[in-house]
Design an enzyme around this catalytic site. Sequence first.
Site, PDB file in Angstrom:
ATOM      1  N   ARG A 111       0.856  -1.179   0.000  1.00 44.41           N
ATOM      2  CA  ARG A 111       0.000   0.000   0.000  1.00 44.41           C
ATOM      3  C   ARG A 111       0.901   1.241   0.000  1.00 44.41           C
ATOM      4  NH1 ARG A 111      -1.219   3.728   4.697  1.00 44.41           N
ATOM      5  NH2 ARG A 111      -2.952   4.916   3.942  1.00 44.41           N
ATOM      6  N   HIS A 155      -2.141  11.226   0.831  1.00 42.28           N
ATOM      7  CA  HIS A 155      -1.524  11.024   2.148  1.00 42.28           C
ATOM      8  C   HIS A 155      -0.839  12.336   2.536  1.00 42.28           C
ATOM      9  CE1 HIS A 155       0.075   7.724   5.004  1.00 42.28           C
ATOM     10  NE2 HIS A 155       0.540   8.877   5.493  1.00 42.28           N
ATOM     11  N   GLU A 200      -6.179   8.878   6.742  1.00 41.83           N
ATOM     12  CA  GLU A 200      -6.336   9.494   8.069  1.00 41.83           C
ATOM     13  C   GLU A 200      -6.803  10.946   8.005  1.00 41.83           C
ATOM     14  OE1 GLU A 200      -2.742   9.123  10.340  1.00 41.83           O
ATOM     15  OE2 GLU A 200      -2.722   6.945  10.262  1.00 41.83           O
ATOM     16  N   ASN A 323      -6.005   2.305  10.239  1.00 41.03           N
ATOM     17  CA  ASN A 323      -4.656   2.494  10.785  1.00 41.03           C
ATOM     18  C   ASN A 323      -4.780   2.440  12.296  1.00 41.03           C
ATOM     19  OD1 ASN A 323      -4.000   2.894   8.133  1.00 41.03           O
ATOM     20  ND2 ASN A 323      -3.394   5.044   8.353  1.00 41.03           N
ATOM     21  N   TYR A 325      -2.743   2.209  16.035  1.00 40.39           N
ATOM     22  CA  TYR A 325      -1.490   2.303  16.796  1.00 40.39           C
ATOM     23  C   TYR A 325      -1.673   2.074  18.297  1.00 40.39           C
ATOM     24  CZ  TYR A 325       0.775   3.735  12.540  1.00 40.39           C
ATOM     25  OH  TYR A 325       1.277   3.728  11.261  1.00 40.39           O
ATOM     26  N   GLU A 384      -2.264   0.308   8.313  1.00 34.54           N
ATOM     27  CA  GLU A 384      -1.049   0.714   9.027  1.00 34.54           C
ATOM     28  C   GLU A 384      -1.100   0.139  10.431  1.00 34.54           C
ATOM     29  OE1 GLU A 384      -0.027   4.855   9.336  1.00 34.54           O
ATOM     30  OE2 GLU A 384      -0.545   5.243   7.240  1.00 34.54           O
TER      31      GLU A 384
HETATM   32  O1  IFM Z   1       4.021   8.003   9.602  1.00 36.58           O
HETATM   33  C1  IFM Z   1       2.686   8.066   9.922  1.00 36.58           C
HETATM   34  C2  IFM Z   1       1.816   7.888   8.700  1.00 36.58           C
HETATM   35  O2  IFM Z   1       2.122   8.818   7.714  1.00 36.58           O
HETATM   36  C3  IFM Z   1       0.361   8.051   9.081  1.00 36.58           C
HETATM   37  N1  IFM Z   1       0.015   7.198  10.174  1.00 36.58           N
HETATM   38  C4  IFM Z   1       0.867   7.188  11.333  1.00 36.58           C
HETATM   39  C5  IFM Z   1       2.310   6.995  10.921  1.00 36.58           C
HETATM   40  C6  IFM Z   1       3.213   7.021  12.157  1.00 36.58           C
HETATM   41  O3  IFM Z   1       3.111   8.255  12.783  1.00 36.58           O
END
Ligand code: IFM
Length: 484
Positions: A111, A155, A200, A323, A325, A384
């Site tokens: 991706r 992006h 995002e 995404n 985290y 992500e």
């Molecule tokens: O690097 C970023 C990415 O561009 C968007 N999502 C989070 C990642 C880590 O911060």
Amino acid sequence: MIRRRDLLLAMPAGLAASALPRDLALAQAAAPAPAAGPRLPAGFTLGASTSSYQIEGAVNEDGRGASIWDTFSHTPGRIKDGSNGDVACDHYHRFAEDVELMAQAGFGGYRFSIAWPRVQPDGTGAPNVPGLDFYDRLVDRLLARGVKPFACLYHWDLPQALQDKGGWTNRDIVGCFTDYAQLTLARLGDRVPRWAMLNEPSVHAIFGHAFGNHAPGMTGWKNYLAAQHHMNLAQGSAIRAVRASHPRLGLGTVFSLQPVLPATDKPQDAQAAVRFDAAWNGNNLDPLFHGRYPQISAGDFAPVIRDGDLDLIKVPVDFLGVNYYGRAHVIDDPNGVIAGAGWGPHPPGTRTTAMGWPIEPHGLVEVLARLRDDYGNPQTFITENGAAYDDPAPKAGTVNDPARVAFIREHLLACQQAIAEGCALKGYYVWSLLDNFEWAEGYSRRFGIIHVDFATLQRTPKASFAYLAAVARGEPTGGIVTGP
Ligand code: IFM
């Protein structure tokens, strides 16, 4: 909203290992895979993710126009280490080597994002053919090496010329983005099967338009609202336009999603969590899937909404990119730019990455369960997931990054659990293929499964790369089971 004690009760056996002492967790990682139980089913895509400005470099080549990140990163004081994306990983010239590494790993998908200013240097008008040619070469190389391309149209690298007219705060951008989407798909839609519109939007709206610590550096709640609403509109408008010309392609978008929890037991923090959840999650999810803003935000958005907007935004998607985290632990903050809320402390004992972000794999299950229960269980991809760590220098042709290996493993276990619980999860793309330009952090944070020496641009696959390659080959990898 989820409370902290509910989460502890919901913690599954596999994930609880993440809280074990390191040697015990490693012993479990070495244990043979169970014969039956949660698994990544046949057809599940494993791959890696990147974005254009963070890796490409070559900012002045082949007619590329300036983006807001060129402007922002060249403004003194904006980037922690004073760096910029002028060269980045030089992927523009080294893409064949990067594709080869993915092929060697056995990744099923890649991706990446397309830089709008390469395609339309000023953001409007006829396409810049040499810019599109680059993506043409990349896509052909991916296909030749058996790695399925998954493109994202935006992006965060907006053409500066559009920013000069207000960027995402100017409603005219909806038409510009739709045109850009159509002409990009006209060139690449015959070979790229899956397309995300935006990456995002909430993060871009919040950090780029309310906090101002990301490009374009705008500030304030009003700019956030306009940017967020116009991104929602652009996404709906582009999906409709592209679907009309390419009915067989998979079309969707990518959201950053997080469970949001109050950081304390104070009632005002619980209220703040509801507001923060709307800003981070609901202001993206609810308009797309339900055609309305969350009740708590609807009044704020009213000044920028016109008749018909919500009907345009609500559109069926073929997939949602997620995404993930970690969770957000928030507090009430009357001066907080985001809905009067701010980030509070993580729960005691929470492990963190080099970004200071909490490591909470079960939050991934919670996010996917929410999509299943509240948004019709769309087909999803983790587009992500990954972690920055202060890795040691390369030695003997590799980089030893056990913490990243553990992070990925724990999140793959979470993927397995979510699938076992009925979530329509179809793939996992690690963030990121390469160490790269981490926005306001510059090159000080390394997320890659491949180390990049930014002086020589040499690539060195890390242990996490070998680990994900082993998963892709279906080898026993500490509880990750692939196949039917
Ligand atoms: O690097 C970023 C990415 O561009 C968007 N999502 C989070 C990642 C880590 O911060």
